[in-house]
Design an enzyme around this catalytic site. Structure first.
Site, PDB file in Angstrom:
ATOM      1  N   CYS A 116       0.842  -1.203   0.000  1.00  0.00           N
ATOM      2  CA  CYS A 116       0.000   0.000   0.000  1.00  0.00           C
ATOM      3  C   CYS A 116       0.872   1.247   0.000  1.00  0.00           C
ATOM      4  O   CYS A 116       1.902   1.302   0.672  1.00  0.00           O
ATOM      5  CB  CYS A 116      -0.902   0.034   1.229  1.00  0.00           C
ATOM      6  SG  CYS A 116      -2.329  -1.025   1.089  1.00  0.00           S
ATOM      7  N   HIS A 117       0.433   2.247  -0.745  1.00  0.00           N
ATOM      8  CA  HIS A 117       1.122   3.535  -0.767  1.00  0.00           C
ATOM      9  C   HIS A 117       0.695   4.371   0.434  1.00  0.00           C
ATOM     10  O   HIS A 117      -0.479   4.355   0.799  1.00  0.00           O
ATOM     11  CB  HIS A 117       0.763   4.312  -2.043  1.00  0.00           C
ATOM     12  CG  HIS A 117       1.228   3.651  -3.289  1.00  0.00           C
ATOM     13  ND1 HIS A 117       0.523   2.646  -3.899  1.00  0.00           N
ATOM     14  CD2 HIS A 117       2.346   3.835  -4.027  1.00  0.00           C
ATOM     15  CE1 HIS A 117       1.178   2.252  -4.977  1.00  0.00           C
ATOM     16  NE2 HIS A 117       2.288   2.944  -5.076  1.00  0.00           N
ATOM     17  N   MET A 130      -8.176   0.282   0.636  1.00  0.00           N
ATOM     18  CA  MET A 130      -7.494  -0.418   1.719  1.00  0.00           C
ATOM     19  C   MET A 130      -7.579   0.356   3.025  1.00  0.00           C
ATOM     20  O   MET A 130      -7.683  -0.239   4.104  1.00  0.00           O
ATOM     21  CB  MET A 130      -6.039  -0.704   1.350  1.00  0.00           C
ATOM     22  CG  MET A 130      -5.886  -1.647   0.160  1.00  0.00           C
ATOM     23  SD  MET A 130      -6.898  -3.149   0.236  1.00  0.00           S
ATOM     24  CE  MET A 130      -6.273  -3.917   1.715  1.00  0.00           C
ATOM     25  N   GLU A 131      -7.575   1.676   2.945  1.00  0.00           N
ATOM     26  CA  GLU A 131      -7.702   2.496   4.159  1.00  0.00           C
ATOM     27  C   GLU A 131      -9.077   2.316   4.783  1.00  0.00           C
ATOM     28  O   GLU A 131      -9.208   2.186   6.007  1.00  0.00           O
ATOM     29  CB  GLU A 131      -7.416   3.962   3.834  1.00  0.00           C
ATOM     30  CG  GLU A 131      -5.951   4.272   3.589  1.00  0.00           C
ATOM     31  CD  GLU A 131      -5.378   3.712   2.281  1.00  0.00           C
ATOM     32  OE1 GLU A 131      -4.146   3.679   2.144  1.00  0.00           O
ATOM     33  OE2 GLU A 131      -6.156   3.302   1.384  1.00  0.00           O
ATOM     34  N   ASP A 172     -12.031  -6.685  21.266  1.00  0.00           N
ATOM     35  CA  ASP A 172     -11.102  -6.542  22.385  1.00  0.00           C
ATOM     36  C   ASP A 172     -11.787  -6.007  23.633  1.00  0.00           C
ATOM     37  O   ASP A 172     -11.521  -6.470  24.743  1.00  0.00           O
ATOM     38  CB  ASP A 172      -9.948  -5.618  21.982  1.00  0.00           C
ATOM     39  CG  ASP A 172      -8.961  -5.424  23.115  1.00  0.00           C
ATOM     40  OD1 ASP A 172      -8.464  -6.430  23.669  1.00  0.00           O
ATOM     41  OD2 ASP A 172      -8.689  -4.256  23.474  1.00  0.00           O
TER      42      ASP A 172
END
Length: 164
Positions: A80-81, A115-116, A130
């Site tokens: 990824c950039h 992707m972000e 969690d």
């Protein structure tokens, strides 16, 4: 399985078929957005306990974690950039049977923000897990998926929309 056409070839391989970061320097900068989602399946007891969680509000902490994840995506996914995000919004809301996470990312640049958005939705979902795992180990994270994207050479995408 049919062999991919040249257009369908995976972009993260060089001519020697080694994994490589795509060179986006020749691509024009355009406004790009992406929205992703995830669902955290929780029992009725865990959902009822969300407001009294001693660690804090799991939905609000998940929102912050998702925002942080979007900004760190290039550190997590090797090809990824690093992107200058112009906007990131993460929402976590109680829904029937769990918590629905929605993450939207935007930038103006030579590559997309899918992707972000996916990283934001994933990490927000993991954060809900969690913060509630002490109550139930049977929590399931499912349906992490791209919902829509705009901009770029490949054009727009909307889940469920008919394609030509």
């Amino acid at each position: 399985m049919p062999s991919p056409t040249p257009k369908a070839r995976l972009s993260h391989f060089n001519s020697s078929e080694q994994a490589a970061m795509v060179d986006v320097s020749a691509k024009s900068s355009t406004r790009r957005t992406a929205t992703a989602s995830a669902f955290v399946e929780l029992s009725a007891a865990v959902l009822a306990a969300l407001p009294s969680n001693p660690k804090g509000n799991p939905l609000e902490v998940a929102r912050f974690a998702g925002i942080q994840a979007a900004k760190r995506t290039a550190d997590l996914i090797p090809m990824c950039h690093p992107l200058l995000l112009t906007h990131i919004d993460v929402q976590a809301e109680v829904a029937s049977g769990g918590v629905r996470i929605t993450a939207t990312a935007a930038t103006t640049g030579p590559t997309g923000v899918e992707m972000e958005a996916l990283a934001a939705a994933s990490i927000a979902a993991l954060t809900v897990y969690d913060m509630t795992k002490a109550l139930d180990k049977a929590i399931v994270i499912r349906s992490v998926q791209l919902e829509s994207k705009t901009g770029g050479k490949s054009g727009n995408f909307k889940r469920g929309a008919k394609t030509a």
